[in-house]
Scaffold this motif. Structure first.
Motif, PDB file in Angstrom:
ATOM      1  N   PHE A   1       0.819  -1.215   0.000  1.00  0.00           N
ATOM      2  CA  PHE A   1       0.000   0.000   0.000  1.00  0.00           C
ATOM      3  C   PHE A   1       0.853   1.265   0.000  1.00  0.00           C
ATOM      4  CE2 PHE A   1      -2.920  -3.148   1.830  1.00  0.00           C
ATOM      5  CZ  PHE A   1      -4.053  -2.896   1.076  1.00  0.00           C
ATOM      6  N   GLU A   2       0.350   2.282  -0.684  1.00  0.00           N
ATOM      7  CA  GLU A   2       0.983   3.599  -0.590  1.00  0.00           C
ATOM      8  C   GLU A   2       0.549   4.202   0.727  1.00  0.00           C
ATOM      9  OE1 GLU A   2       1.360   6.443  -4.093  1.00  0.00           O
ATOM     10  OE2 GLU A   2      -0.026   7.560  -2.835  1.00  0.00           O
ATOM     11  N   HIS A   3       1.527   4.591   1.532  1.00  0.00           N
ATOM     12  CA  HIS A   3       1.238   5.183   2.835  1.00  0.00           C
ATOM     13  C   HIS A   3       0.581   6.554   2.651  1.00  0.00           C
ATOM     14  CE1 HIS A   3       1.773   6.289   7.022  1.00  0.00           C
ATOM     15  NE2 HIS A   3       2.453   7.364   6.669  1.00  0.00           N
ATOM     16  N   VAL A   4      -0.389   6.834   3.487  1.00  0.00           N
ATOM     17  CA  VAL A   4      -1.043   8.141   3.461  1.00  0.00           C
ATOM     18  C   VAL A   4      -0.698   8.865   4.763  1.00  0.00           C
ATOM     19  CG1 VAL A   4      -3.268   9.333   3.477  1.00  0.00           C
ATOM     20  CG2 VAL A   4      -2.881   7.434   1.911  1.00  0.00           C
ATOM     21  N   ALA A   5       0.172   9.842   4.645  1.00  0.00           N
ATOM     22  CA  ALA A   5       0.653  10.548   5.844  1.00  0.00           C
ATOM     23  C   ALA A   5      -0.412  11.481   6.417  1.00  0.00           C
ATOM     24  CB  ALA A   5       1.922  11.329   5.505  1.00  0.00           C
ATOM     25  N   LEU A   6      -1.413  11.765   5.619  1.00  0.00           N
ATOM     26  CA  LEU A   6      -2.515  12.638   6.059  1.00  0.00           C
ATOM     27  C   LEU A   6      -3.830  11.895   5.932  1.00  0.00           C
ATOM     28  CD1 LEU A   6      -1.475  15.978   4.314  1.00  0.00           C
ATOM     29  CD2 LEU A   6      -1.846  15.704   6.779  1.00  0.00           C
ATOM     30  N   PRO A   7      -4.096  10.953   6.828  1.00  0.00           N
ATOM     31  CA  PRO A   7      -5.298  10.123   6.649  1.00  0.00           C
ATOM     32  C   PRO A   7      -6.604  10.901   6.722  1.00  0.00           C
ATOM     33  CG  PRO A   7      -4.051   9.460   8.642  1.00  0.00           C
ATOM     34  CD  PRO A   7      -3.252  10.520   7.963  1.00  0.00           C
ATOM     35  N   GLU A   8      -6.648  11.968   7.525  1.00  0.00           N
ATOM     36  CA  GLU A   8      -7.864  12.782   7.669  1.00  0.00           C
ATOM     37  C   GLU A   8      -9.074  11.977   8.128  1.00  0.00           C
ATOM     38  OE1 GLU A   8      -8.357  16.197   7.350  1.00  0.00           O
ATOM     39  OE2 GLU A   8      -6.181  16.357   7.358  1.00  0.00           O
TER      40      GLU A   8
ATOM     41  N   PHE B   1      -6.375   2.859   8.349  1.00  0.00           N
ATOM     42  CA  PHE B   1      -5.994   4.186   8.846  1.00  0.00           C
ATOM     43  C   PHE B   1      -4.854   4.762   8.001  1.00  0.00           C
ATOM     44  CE2 PHE B   1      -3.697   6.763  12.215  1.00  0.00           C
ATOM     45  CZ  PHE B   1      -4.645   7.787  12.261  1.00  0.00           C
ATOM     46  N   CYS B   2      -3.818   3.965   7.805  1.00  0.00           N
ATOM     47  CA  CYS B   2      -2.623   4.463   7.111  1.00  0.00           C
ATOM     48  C   CYS B   2      -2.770   4.495   5.595  1.00  0.00           C
ATOM     49  CB  CYS B   2      -1.398   3.668   7.520  1.00  0.00           C
ATOM     50  SG  CYS B   2      -0.925   3.995   9.236  1.00  0.00           S
ATOM     51  N   THR B   3      -3.946   4.105   5.100  1.00  0.00           N
ATOM     52  CA  THR B   3      -4.244   4.340   3.691  1.00  0.00           C
ATOM     53  C   THR B   3      -5.375   5.349   3.578  1.00  0.00           C
ATOM     54  OG1 THR B   3      -5.762   2.449   3.724  1.00  0.00           O
ATOM     55  CG2 THR B   3      -3.533   2.036   2.939  1.00  0.00           C
TER      56      THR B   3
ATOM     57  N   LEU C   1       4.341  14.281  10.555  1.00  0.00           N
ATOM     58  CA  LEU C   1       3.154  13.445  10.383  1.00  0.00           C
ATOM     59  C   LEU C   1       3.566  12.004  10.652  1.00  0.00           C
ATOM     60  CD1 LEU C   1       1.917  14.986   6.997  1.00  0.00           C
ATOM     61  CD2 LEU C   1       1.292  15.671   9.339  1.00  0.00           C
TER      62      LEU C   1
ATOM     63  N   PRO D   1       1.150   9.085  11.424  1.00  0.00           N
ATOM     64  CA  PRO D   1      -0.054   8.319  11.760  1.00  0.00           C
ATOM     65  C   PRO D   1       0.241   6.857  12.110  1.00  0.00           C
ATOM     66  CG  PRO D   1       0.015   8.869   9.404  1.00  0.00           C
ATOM     67  CD  PRO D   1       1.081   9.679  10.072  1.00  0.00           C
TER      68      PRO D   1
ATOM     69  N   TRP E   1      -7.089  11.934  13.194  1.00  0.00           N
ATOM     70  CA  TRP E   1      -6.330  12.801  12.284  1.00  0.00           C
ATOM     71  C   TRP E   1      -7.238  13.651  11.398  1.00  0.00           C
ATOM     72  CZ3 TRP E   1      -0.811  13.022  11.133  1.00  0.00           C
ATOM     73  CH2 TRP E   1      -0.048  12.462  12.171  1.00  0.00           C
ATOM     74  N   ARG E   2      -8.496  13.793  11.810  1.00  0.00           N
ATOM     75  CA  ARG E   2      -9.398  14.649  11.042  1.00  0.00           C
ATOM     76  C   ARG E   2      -9.001  16.111  11.253  1.00  0.00           C
ATOM     77  NH1 ARG E   2     -14.809  12.483  13.451  1.00  0.00           N
ATOM     78  NH2 ARG E   2     -13.348  12.479  15.201  1.00  0.00           N
ATOM     79  N   GLY E   3      -8.824  16.836  10.178  1.00  0.00           N
ATOM     80  CA  GLY E   3      -8.529  18.255  10.294  1.00  0.00           C
ATOM     81  C   GLY E   3      -7.056  18.602  10.340  1.00  0.00           C
TER      82      GLY E   3
ATOM     83  N   GLU F   1       7.358  13.316   7.241  1.00  0.00           N
ATOM     84  CA  GLU F   1       6.947  12.050   7.847  1.00  0.00           C
ATOM     85  C   GLU F   1       8.065  11.641   8.811  1.00  0.00           C
ATOM     86  OE1 GLU F   1       6.120   8.870   8.449  1.00  0.00           O
ATOM     87  OE2 GLU F   1       3.974   9.022   8.173  1.00  0.00           O
TER      88      GLU F   1
ATOM     89  N   ALA G   1       7.753   6.643   7.021  1.00  0.00           N
ATOM     90  CA  ALA G   1       6.825   5.890   6.174  1.00  0.00           C
ATOM     91  C   ALA G   1       6.581   6.621   4.862  1.00  0.00           C
ATOM     92  CB  ALA G   1       5.508   5.641   6.898  1.00  0.00           C
TER      93      ALA G   1
ATOM     94  N   TRP H   1       6.182  -1.283   6.431  1.00  0.00           N
ATOM     95  CA  TRP H   1       5.178  -0.399   5.818  1.00  0.00           C
ATOM     96  C   TRP H   1       5.796   0.924   5.370  1.00  0.00           C
ATOM     97  CZ3 TRP H   1      -0.164  -1.034   5.122  1.00  0.00           C
ATOM     98  CH2 TRP H   1      -0.884   0.112   4.801  1.00  0.00           C
TER      99      TRP H   1
ATOM    100  N   ILE I   1       6.385   4.072   2.002  1.00  0.00           N
ATOM    101  CA  ILE I   1       6.880   4.323   0.649  1.00  0.00           C
ATOM    102  C   ILE I   1       8.409   4.382   0.727  1.00  0.00           C
ATOM    103  CG2 ILE I   1       6.747   5.866  -1.331  1.00  0.00           C
ATOM    104  CD1 ILE I   1       4.210   7.099   0.013  1.00  0.00           C
TER     105      ILE I   1
END
Ligand SMILES: Cc1cc2nc3c(=O)[nH]c(=O)nc-3n(C[C@H](O)[C@H](O)[C@H](O)COP(=O)(O)O)c2cc1C
Ligand SMILES: Cc1cc2nc3c(=O)[nH]c(=O)nc-3n(C[C@H](O)[C@H](O)[C@H](O)COP(=O)(O)O)c2cc1C
Ligand SMILES: Cc1cc2nc3c(=O)[nH]c(=O)nc-3n(C[C@H](O)[C@H](O)[C@H](O)COP(=O)(O)O)c2cc1C
Ligand SMILES: Cc1cc2nc3c(=O)[nH]c(=O)nc-3n(C[C@H](O)[C@H](O)[C@H](O)COP(=O)(O)O)c2cc1C
Lengths: 355, 355, 355, 355
Positions: free
Chosen positions: A43-50, A332-334, B165, B167, B180-182, B202, B205, B256, B258
Motif C-alpha cells: 500500500f501507498e502510505h497516506v501521511a494525512l489520513p484525515e 488508517f494508514c491508507t 506526520l 499516523p 487525524w481529522r482536520g 513524515e 513511512a 510499511w 513508501i
C-alpha cells in the motif's frame, strides 16, 4: 473436507481427519511465506489520513447479514471429538466478533456416521452470524442431491451451503473421488432448487477466472477462491500417505495452484459483481487488507486459526481481534474510512494482475 | 516525536524516549539495507570529469540561508538529559559544518514538562545555520494552534517549524493520537499565519505524491519525505511494547511505507518546485548523492548520526565530513561541479520511478 | 597506474605498488562474479556448426599488426623488482602467443626514479607483437606533454601509447591527482602530435558512451572500456589505506562504475567503428567471447593474469592457451569460423543493452 | 554417445563409458534444478475439470506406432556389460508400458568391437514399441554412410535411426571429433535414402530454431531438442578428464546450451508440424506435462531413468508408472482429457518464449 471413496469405513475417515489437523498444526504443509503473492501488494502510505482510527467502519453485508469485520472462519473438518470442540470454540468467537463461520465437510454427519459437533447447538452458539454448511462437489455426481444438501443446511441451521471443489486433493489421495463429470451441472441444479444460497470454494488451489464465470452462470451466490500459498492439501496428503510412492507423487503438487493474490484479482475482473471471498494463506490483518484491495469482499482464514481453535473461544476471539486491529491500522494508514475505501487504496508498484 | 495521549505523565514519556534511542542505536529497527530503494540508483561513471575535486561547490540555499553542503541533521527526541547532550553536540557540529539542524519534538518542552536542551543556548551554539523547531501534526487537532507553534519556534530561535506526520507510529503505540481529522486544514491555517516557514515531514513511512500536492496547496515551505527503509517506527514500537500482542501487531508494519527513493522521485514529479528534503535510511554520502539525483534539494539523516551524536560534537563533525567527502567524490566521478549538476547526472538502468 | 602527487618520494610509490599486487593477488578487491554483467550474455548453441574446430581463425588486426588471438595483456604496474620480472614473463608469453601487451604506468620510469623492467629489452623479448606504453591522463594537466609521452613510447619501443583515466582511484587515495580540468584537450593535442597512436582506457570503472564519443572526436586510435566488475581500484585503495576513515570512504565506491558488459555494448553503439578493447573482470575465454559478441574487437585481462605472471613466461603461455582454447570452443559451438562471425552469434534472452 | 577419435582402442572407449554412467548416477553433472526453465511453466488450476481421471487418454501416435503415454526412454550408452543389462531392463519396461525406447550410440557395435546388448534380442523384448537406433552425426563426415546406418537399424530391428549432434561434447573431450563440415548434407542424404525415418537429437545443449528449420528441410522425421538443464556433458567430461587444464575448460561449458523449455517452445514455433521430442532435464511427470504444453509431442528422459535401469525392468516400470500418474493428475487438474487438450492448457504468468 471430502472423505474419498464411500467404501472406506467411517473409523478410517475419522483417523485421517485427525492426521489433517496435526499436519496443519505442525505447519508441514505450508509453502514459502510469499507463495500467495500477497506480499507483492504494497500500500501507498497516506501521511494525512484525515480520518479517526476509532471511526473506521469495517462492517460489511454478507449473505443477508451484517458482519462487524470482513472475515470468514473457513471450513475445517477434523475427527469427531476434536472437531466438535473446535467448532464450539469457533462458533463462540464468531458470535462474539460478529464474523462469518463455515463448518467443515458434513459428509460423515449426513451419512449418519458421527457428528463432530455439527448440530443445532452450533447455531445456538452463533445465532446472529452467517453460518455456512459444507459438502464436497464430487458428492453430487456420486448420488447426492438437493435432499442431502438440505440435510446439511438444516443440521446446523445454516444460512448457506458451501460446495467445495478439491479435484487435486482427491487425485493425490488413495481412493479419492476422481470422476468430476457433471459437477458443474449438479451445482447449477442445486443453485436453482436449494432454498439457501450456494457458495462455491476451492480448498487451496484456487478458482480460475474461467471457472468463476461458469459458476456465476450456474447461479452461485458467492465464490471463495481459496488459492495457493496457504495450506497445501497435496502437501498434507504427502505427509499422510503411508505409501512412499504415493507420497512422492503428492509432493510434486505441493506448489500447484493459482496463488491467492492472482486468483482474487482475476476472478474479480472476470466477475465484477459476484460476492467474493479471498482466502488461501491469509496470515494477518495486512493480508486481509491486501485481499480486499485485490477485489475480495471478505477474507477467509483456516489454518492460521487452528491453534487458537483448539484452545478456547477466547483464544479465537483474541486471535481475530489482532487481525482486526491490524486491518484497522492498514485502513488508517491508507486513509480508508471503510472497507469500500480500502478497495480503492493506492498501491506501490503493483504486479500486473493487480493493476 | 509525538508523545501519545496528553494524559500520560511526563516521566513516562521521558522513559519511552530513552527506549527509542537505545533501540535505534542497537539498530533493531532497521529493515534490509536496500529497503530504501536507493541501491537501485547507480550513477554512470564519467572517466573524463573535466573538473577539479577541490572546486566542487556543494553549497545550496535552504530556508533563506546558505548551507555548505546539502545536509540536514533530522529531528531526534530523547529523554531530557540525553537529548540535551545530543542536541548540544549536533548544534556544535551543524555550526562548524554549516549544515541545517532540526530538533526533536518540542511537545514536552512546550507543555513545560522538561527541556531536553531545547532553549536559546542551542541557537547560540549554531547561530548561522538553519535551525528547525518540531511539533507533531496530530497536536493541532488536539488543541495546539499558532501560539504553541510560535512558542516552539521562539524557544530555540528557530528559522522554521517542522510539523511531523506520523499516523502509523501513533496507531501502533498504546494510547497514540489516532484522530487525524482536520490535520491538513490545521497545517494550512498555520502556514498562512505563522511568521516562519512551515516544513512538513513524515518519520519513516514516506510522503506520497498525493499528500505532497495537498501540502503544497496548503502552503508549506518545504517537504521532507522521510521514507521507508531507514528507521522503522513500527519496528521501534514493536521492540518497546510491553504487551506481546501489541508488539506483534506493530511488527507487521515494520516494512510499511513508501521507500525513500520512490518517495523522493514521485514527490518531485508531483511538485516540481517545492523545496524537497530526501530522508529515511540515508546511510552514506552516496545515498545523499542518490537522493539529490532523484530530486531532493538536500538530504536528511537521523539514525545514522545518533552514535556520533551521543559521543561529541567532534564525532558528529567527523561523521559528516566523511559523508561530505563521499558526496564530493560522487560529484567528481559524475563530472558534477555542483549539486545542480549532480541532479542531471546520468544513471545506469534506473528503476521506472527514476526515469 | 598513477602515482598520486609528485611530492611523494619514489620509495613510497614503490611500496604502494607492491601492496597493489598483493591485494589483487589475494583477490580482496573483486566484487561478485556477475558484477561485470557478462554472465547475462548467453550464446544460442548451434548443434550443427558446419565448421572444423581446428580451422577457426581467431586472428585479428590490431594497431597495424596481426594478433593470433583477440587478446591484450592489460597494463599492470608493480614495485621495481617485481614489475621487472612480471614484465619479462608477460613479454615472453605475448611474443609466443602473438597477442598484445600493455605495460604499467611509466611515470616513475619517465621521471628517472626506477625502471621496473621498462626498457628496450622488453621489446627485444616481444619483437613482433603490439607493445603499448602507459601514462596517466591526469599527468597531462600536471606538466606532461608530447615529450614525456614520446619518452614513454621510446623507452620500450612501443607501437602506441595508452593514456589511462582513473579519476575514482585518484579521488579515493590520499594525495591523488584530482584536478582533471583540461585532460580531454590534452589528449586531443597528444593525438594530433604524437607519432604513434593514442589508446585511452579506464582502470575498472568503465568508459561511458558520452566519454567515448568525446575521445573519438579528440582523435584516439582505440578505446579500452576497463569496466566495473573486475579489479576494483576503490576496493584496492580501501585495503591499502592506513587511515580507517579514508578506507571506509573508498570502500563505498568498491562497486562504482559501468559494468563491463554494458560499457562495451554502449560504447560500440556510440562509436560504431572505433577499435574497441573490452576489459574489466575478464576471467575466461567465455568472457572474451562475450566481450567480442558485445562489440569489442579484442579483450584485455589484467588481474586474472597476475598469478601466472609472477611465476614464469610458460605459466602465462599456459594460462592464455586455456583462454584461447575456451574461446575456440565458444566459436565452434556458435558455428563461428572467425572472430567476425562470433560478433554475429545469436544470444538467448539478451539484456536490453545487448540487443 | 560418440566415442571420440577412431584411433583409440575399444577397451579405452568401454572404460570411458562406465565413467559416464557413474558420474551421471552421482549426479555430479546436473546444474541447478531450474536450469531447464521448466519450473517457470505453471499451469492454471481448473477447479471444475469435468472429466474423469480414469478416462484421461495419454496415448499418442509416434513413428507409426501408438504409445500408451507420450514418453521416450532416451538413448544411453555404457560399457558393454552394464549397457547390456540396462538395455534389457529398459526394453522390458518399454514393452510393458508401451512407450518408446532409444538405444545408446551403436558405433562400437557397428565397428564390431563389442555389443552392449545391441542385438535382435532387444527387439524381441520390446516387439510392439518404437525402438530407435543411434549414431553420432560426426561419424557421417568421417566415413559413415547409408550402409553403417542400416547396419545400426537392422542390428536391433529399429523403427528409426536417431542421429545425435554433440559438438560441445566432442570439443571438450581429448581427441573428440571436431570437424563438423558437411554433417547437415550427410543427414539430408541419409534422410532421402534410408528406409527408416531419421530422428535428430542433441545430447543436452539443445537444438536452436535455426538448426531445427535446416533439419526439417533436410528431411528429418522428428527432432529431439535435448536441451540444457539436465545432464551436462561438458560437466561429465570435466569430471572424467584426467588432465586438470582440460577439466577446467570443460567445466566452463557446464552451463552452456539452450534451456530445455525455451528450446521446445522455439523449435515448435519455427517448425509447427515437426514431430517434436522434449528432453533434457525431464525429472517428473509435471516436467513431461510442461514439455508437452510448450509444444513437444512426447518427452524423453535419460539420466533420471538410470538408477532404475541399473536395477531391474520392474524398477523402470515403477519409475515410469509414477511419472505417468503425475502426468495424469496434471491433465486432470487442468481439465485435459487428452494430450492434445494439455497442449492448450492455460498457464500462469508464462515466460516470453511460452506465450
Ligand atoms: C484442518 C483443515 C481442514 C479443512 N477442511 C475443509 C473442509 O472440510 N471443507 C472445506 O471446504 N475446506 C476445508 N479446508 C480448507 C479451508 O477451508 C481453506 O479453504 C484452505 O485451508 C485455505 O485456507 P488457509 O490457507 O487459511 O488454511 C480445511 C482446511 C484445514 C486447514
Ligand atoms: C531517535 C530518534 C528520534 C526521533 N524523533 C523525532 C521527532 O521527535 N520528531 C520528528 O519529526 N522525527 C523524529 N525522528 C524521525 C527522524 O527525524 C527521521 O525522519 C526518521 O528517523 C528517518 O530517518 P533515518 O532513517 O535517517 O533515521 C526520530 C528519529 C530517531 C532515530
Ligand atoms: C596489479 C595491477 C596494476 C595495474 N596497473 C595499471 C597501470 O599502471 N596502468 C593502467 O592503465 N592500468 C593498470 N591496471 C588496470 C588494468 O590495466 C585493468 O584496466 C583493470 O585492472 C581491469 O581489468 P581486470 O579486471 O582484468 O584486472 C592495473 C591492474 C592491476 C590488477
Ligand atoms: C549415461 C548417459 C549416456 C548417454 N549416451 C547417449 C548416446 O549414446 N547417444 C545419445 O544420443 N545420447 C546419449 N545420452 C544423452 C541422452 O540421450 C539425453 O539426450 C541427455 O542426457 C539429456 O537428457 P537427461 O537430462 O534426461 O539426461 C546419454 C545420456 C546419459 C545420461
Amino acid at each position: 473436507m471430502t472423505d474419498g471413496s464411500d467404501t472406506r469405513p467411517a473409523s478410517d475417515i475419522a483417523t485421517r481427519k485427525i492426521d489433517h489437523l496435526d499436519i496443519v498444526l505442525r505447519q508441514d504443509a505450508e509453502p514459502g511465506a510469499s507463495a500467495t503473492g500477497l506480499d507483492r501488494i504494497v500500500f501507498e502510505h497516506v501521511a494525512l489520513p484525515e480520518i479517526s482510527l476509532a471511526d473506521i467502519d469495517l462492517s460489511v453485508p454478507f449473505l443477508g447479514r451484517r458482519l462487524a469485520a470482513p472475515l470468514l472462519i473457513s471450513s475445517m473438518t477434523g475427527g469427531p471429538d476434536r472437531a466438535s470442540r473446535i467448532n464450539r470454540h469457533l462458533a463462540e468467537a464468531a458470535e462474539h466478533l460478529k464474523i462469518a463461520l463455515g463448518v467443515g465437510s458434513q459428509r460423515v454427519a449426513i451419512e449418519g456416521r458421527g457428528g463432530g459437533g455439527l448440530d443445532r447447538r452450533l447455531r445456538d452458539l452463533a445465532p446472529s452470524v452467517p453460518l455456512l454448511a459444507n459438502i464436497g462437489g464430487a458428492q453430487f455426481v456420486l448420488g447426492y442431491g438437493e435432499d442431502e444438501a438440505m440435510r446439511a443446511v438444516e443440521m446446523i441451521g445454516a444460512d448457506a451451503l458451501i460446495v467445495h471443489l478439491n479435484p487435486l486433493q482427491e487425485a493425490v489421495q488413495t481412493g479419492g473421488d476422481t470422476d468430476w463429470r457433471g459437477v458443474l451441472s449438479a451445482i447449477a441444479s442445486l443453485c436453482s432448487r436449494l432454498r439457501v444460497p450456494v457458495v462455491v470454494k476451492e480448498v487451496g488451489a484456487g478458482i480460475s477466472p474461467g471457472a468463476a464465470r461458469r459458476l456465476v452462470e450456474a447461479g452461485v451466490a458467492a465464490i471463495d477462491v481459496a488459492g495457493a500459498g496457504g495450506t497445501s492439501w497435496a502437501g498434507v496428503e504427502a505427509e499422510r500417505a503411508g505409501d512412499a510412492r504415493r507420497a512422492a507423487i503428492a509432493r510434486q503438487f505441493a506448489g500447484w495452484g493459482i496463488p491467492t493474490a492472482r486468483a482474487i484479482a482475476e476472478v474479480r475482473v472476470a466477475c465484477p459483481t459476484v460476492p467474493l471471498i479471498g482466502s488461501g494463506g491469509i496470515r494477518t490483518g495486512l493480508d486481509v487488507a491486501r485481499a480486499i484491495r485485490l477485489g475480495a469482499d471478505i477474507a477467509g482464514q483456516a489454518a492460521a486459526t487452528l491453534e487458537a481453535a483448539e484452545t478456547s473461544g477466547e483464544a479465537v476471539v483474541a486471535h481475530f481481534e489482532d487481525v482486526i486491529e491490524t486491518l484497522r491500522i492498514a485502513c488508517f494508514c491508507t486513509g480508508s474510512a471503510s472497507v469500500a475505501d480500502l478497495r480503492r487504496a493506492r498501491l506501490i508498484d503493483p504486479p500486473d494482475f493487480a493493476l
